[in-house]
Design an enzyme around this catalytic site. Sequence first.
Site, PDB file in Angstrom:
ATOM      1  N   GLU A  23     -39.644  64.137   9.649  1.00 26.66           N
ATOM      2  CA  GLU A  23     -38.709  64.742  10.575  1.00 26.66           C
ATOM      3  C   GLU A  23     -39.346  64.831  11.962  1.00 26.66           C
ATOM      4  O   GLU A  23     -40.490  65.248  12.098  1.00 26.66           O
ATOM      5  CB  GLU A  23     -38.292  66.148  10.104  1.00 26.66           C
ATOM      6  CG  GLU A  23     -37.473  66.123   8.821  1.00 26.66           C
ATOM      7  CD  GLU A  23     -36.746  67.444   8.541  1.00 26.66           C
ATOM      8  OE1 GLU A  23     -36.826  68.385   9.360  1.00 26.66           O
ATOM      9  OE2 GLU A  23     -36.091  67.516   7.484  1.00 26.66           O
ATOM     10  N   HIS A  83     -33.968  68.380  15.835  1.00 22.79           N
ATOM     11  CA  HIS A  83     -34.820  67.768  14.818  1.00 22.79           C
ATOM     12  C   HIS A  83     -34.015  66.723  14.074  1.00 22.79           C
ATOM     13  O   HIS A  83     -32.797  66.645  14.204  1.00 22.79           O
ATOM     14  CB  HIS A  83     -35.448  68.807  13.882  1.00 22.79           C
ATOM     15  CG  HIS A  83     -34.513  69.448  12.910  1.00 22.79           C
ATOM     16  ND1 HIS A  83     -33.605  70.425  13.260  1.00 22.79           N
ATOM     17  CD2 HIS A  83     -34.318  69.259  11.570  1.00 22.79           C
ATOM     18  CE1 HIS A  83     -32.925  70.810  12.189  1.00 22.79           C
ATOM     19  NE2 HIS A  83     -33.330  70.119  11.154  1.00 22.79           N
ATOM     20  N   HIS A  85     -33.053  64.456  10.485  1.00 23.36           N
ATOM     21  CA  HIS A  85     -32.994  64.377   9.030  1.00 23.36           C
ATOM     22  C   HIS A  85     -33.097  62.886   8.693  1.00 23.36           C
ATOM     23  O   HIS A  85     -32.097  62.170   8.768  1.00 23.36           O
ATOM     24  CB  HIS A  85     -31.677  64.968   8.502  1.00 23.36           C
ATOM     25  CG  HIS A  85     -31.622  66.466   8.553  1.00 23.36           C
ATOM     26  ND1 HIS A  85     -30.482  67.187   8.250  1.00 23.36           N
ATOM     27  CD2 HIS A  85     -32.579  67.380   8.850  1.00 23.36           C
ATOM     28  CE1 HIS A  85     -30.741  68.491   8.370  1.00 23.36           C
ATOM     29  NE2 HIS A  85     -32.000  68.635   8.744  1.00 23.36           N
ATOM     30  N   ASP A  96     -32.959  75.539   7.922  1.00 24.84           N
ATOM     31  CA  ASP A  96     -32.582  75.389   9.334  1.00 24.84           C
ATOM     32  C   ASP A  96     -31.906  76.665   9.831  1.00 24.84           C
ATOM     33  O   ASP A  96     -32.152  77.118  10.948  1.00 24.84           O
ATOM     34  CB  ASP A  96     -31.630  74.200   9.523  1.00 24.84           C
ATOM     35  CG  ASP A  96     -32.327  72.866   9.298  1.00 24.84           C
ATOM     36  OD1 ASP A  96     -33.558  72.820   9.375  1.00 24.84           O
ATOM     37  OD2 ASP A  96     -31.603  71.880   9.062  1.00 24.84           O
TER      38      ASP A  96
HETATM   39 ZN   LIG Z   1     -33.032  70.364   9.121  1.00 30.23          ZN
END
Ligand SMILES: [Zn+2]
Length: 138
Positions: A23, A83, A85, A96
């Site tokens: 990530e 961020h 995935h 999250d």
């Molecule tokens: Zn996430």
Amino acid sequence: MLRLAPPAWQAIAAHARQAAPEEACGILVGRHEAGEWLALRAEPCLNVHPGDRRRHFLIDPERHLALQREARQQGLEIVAFYHSHPEGPCSPSEEDGRMAHPWAPMLIVALRAGDVAEARAWLWQQGAARAIPLAVAP
Ligand SMILES: [Zn+2]
């Protein structure tokens, strides 16, 4: 609405592709005005999560603080966090939600086969995530 300046979006997408299969995470700096978050630039940060970074992220806290100071000196602020995935989906995980700041949208970029497939911005209110409009525009 979260509005991304085109160079900011390009930096986010490049970072997400480059970090895969881990990530990618980072900070968006800009201005918050008239109910809109305007991200002028993306600041890629190191994912320092001690566990499996293919499924988790943690923004380097020292970099976070430094960017906060730097933005303030420039008359700007941290407006959002992003961020990726690497295996999708584009919706937030429970983790999250625990990490989300109530005052800042979280941009999630989902990849498929190593390339950016989708991006959505989320905002948490009263513990629930709702998608907010996202645009790439100067
Ligand atoms: Zn996430």
